[in-house]
Design an enzyme around this catalytic site. Structure first.
Site, PDB file in Angstrom:
ATOM      1  CB  SER A  37      -0.921  -0.059   1.390  1.00  0.00           C
ATOM      2  OG  SER A  37      -0.162   0.300   2.406  1.00  0.00           O
ATOM      3  CG  ASN A  38       3.518   2.606   3.071  1.00  0.00           C
ATOM      4  OD1 ASN A  38       3.283   3.809   3.526  1.00  0.00           O
ATOM      5  ND2 ASN A  38       3.197   1.757   4.160  1.00  0.00           N
TER       6      ASN A  38
ATOM      7  CG  HIS B  50       8.729   0.664  12.506  1.00  0.00           C
ATOM      8  ND1 HIS B  50       8.978  -0.607  12.149  1.00  0.00           N
ATOM      9  CD2 HIS B  50       8.389   0.793  13.705  1.00  0.00           C
ATOM     10  CE1 HIS B  50       8.710  -1.306  13.013  1.00  0.00           C
ATOM     11  NE2 HIS B  50       8.516  -0.754  14.294  1.00  0.00           N
TER      12      HIS B  50
ATOM     13  CD  GLU C 103       2.852   2.835   7.780  1.00  0.00           C
ATOM     14  OE1 GLU C 103       3.533   2.270   8.727  1.00  0.00           O
ATOM     15  OE2 GLU C 103       2.439   2.299   6.829  1.00  0.00           O
TER      16      GLU C 103
ATOM     17  CG  ASN D 242      12.059   1.002   7.289  1.00  0.00           C
ATOM     18  OD1 ASN D 242      11.319   0.765   6.411  1.00  0.00           O
ATOM     19  ND2 ASN D 242      12.229   0.907   8.467  1.00  0.00           N
TER      20      ASN D 242
ATOM     21  CG  MET E 130       8.347  -7.408   6.484  1.00  0.00           C
ATOM     22  SD  MET E 130       8.470  -6.097   7.708  1.00  0.00           S
ATOM     23  CE  MET E 130       6.784  -5.661   7.909  1.00  0.00           C
TER      24      MET E 130
HETATM   25  C1  GAR Z   1       3.745  -0.720   6.685  1.00  0.00           C
HETATM   26  O1  GAR Z   1       2.890  -0.566   7.958  1.00  0.00           O
HETATM   27  C2  GAR Z   1       5.161  -0.703   7.309  1.00  0.00           C
HETATM   28  O2  GAR Z   1       5.208   0.662   8.269  1.00  0.00           O
HETATM   29  C3  GAR Z   1       5.711  -1.758   7.879  1.00  0.00           C
HETATM   30  O3  GAR Z   1       5.127  -2.741   7.182  1.00  0.00           O
HETATM   31  C4  GAR Z   1       3.995  -2.193   6.641  1.00  0.00           C
HETATM   32  C5  GAR Z   1       3.884  -2.552   5.271  1.00  0.00           C
HETATM   33  O4  GAR Z   1       2.510  -2.162   4.481  1.00  0.00           O
HETATM   34  N1  GAR Z   1       7.011  -1.845   7.977  1.00  0.00           N
HETATM   35  C6  GAR Z   1       7.836  -2.544   9.019  1.00  0.00           C
HETATM   36  O5  GAR Z   1       7.232  -2.855   9.949  1.00  0.00           O
HETATM   37  C7  GAR Z   1       9.151  -2.177   8.971  1.00  0.00           C
HETATM   38  N2  GAR Z   1      10.071  -2.509  10.280  1.00  0.00           N
HETATM   39  P1  GAR Z   1       2.491  -2.092   3.018  1.00  0.00           P
HETATM   40  O6  GAR Z   1       3.045  -3.186   2.495  1.00  0.00           O
HETATM   41  O7  GAR Z   1       0.912  -2.106   2.631  1.00  0.00           O
HETATM   42  O8  GAR Z   1       3.162  -0.845   2.601  1.00  0.00           O
END
Ligand code: GAR
Length: 187
Positions: A15-16, A107, A172, A105, A88
């Protein structure tokens, strides 16, 4: 404006990534997403790479030569900036050192609190009053490095892992583009 050629690293939902792609299509946004790297061949985010016709590559990070393969790809695509978006996997020292202050990054917590996995579960268990998300530079440690932007919200008694995730991700999607604009505005 010359846009920075950027690689986004993903592992899952994306989604990001999708949000950054949408922003990067604006002429005044400082980055162009030139490459997407996923360490999960079934990552949902890969569908955005396909839809928007952005080069993407699955890298099996368990293989010995994966770091070399990543470095080669970054060079081939002239990448000068990296965004980790739900990647991850810890980025190797060689990549971090080669891209000092050029890897960021996001988080889903108010770092330095709740680094690592299962963030929402831990936030709830520790009865936090507030939580949010952090965009930060990447260094050699997990979810560490200096902060660029934080966004905060207050927990409600009814909140659970699902609502926390929804609220955090909504923030985010504002925080990540804002952080990128902030970085390049002062360069
Ligand atoms: C997000 O919430 C991001 O902050 C987290 O993974 C998710 C990915 O969502 N990242 C971490 O935990 C890094 N340590 P997305 O795939 O929908 O963007």
């Amino acid at each position: 404006m010359v846009k920075r050629k950027t690689c986004v690293f993903i592992s899952g939902q994306g989604s990001n990534l999708k949000n950054l792609i949408t922003h990067s299509r604006d002429n005044s946004f400082p980055i162009k997403i030139s490459l997407i790297i996923s360490n999960n061949k079934n990552a949902n985010g890969i569908k955005y790479a396909k839809y928007y016709k952005i080069p993407y590559k699955y890298i099996n990070s368990k293989l010995k030569n994966s770091e070399r393969e990543i470095l080669l790809l970054l060079k081939t695509y002239n990448i000068t900036f990296i965004c980790l978006a739900g990647y991850m996997k810890i980025i190797s020292n060689k990549i971090v050192n080669g891209f000092k202050k050029k890897i960021i990054n996001i988080h889903p917590s108010l770092l330095p609190k709740f680094k690592g996995l299962n963030t929402f579960e831990r936030v709830l268990k520790s009865n936090e009053k507030k939580t949010g998300c952090t965009v930060h530079y990447v260094n050699n440690k997990l979810d560490d490095g200096s902060m660029i932007i934080k966004k905060i919200f207050y927990l409600k008694s009814k909140d659970n892992e699902i609502t926390l995730k929804q609220k955090t991700q909504k923030l985010e999607h504002r925080a990540y583009p804002e952080a990128i604009i902030k970085i390049f505005r002062y360069r």
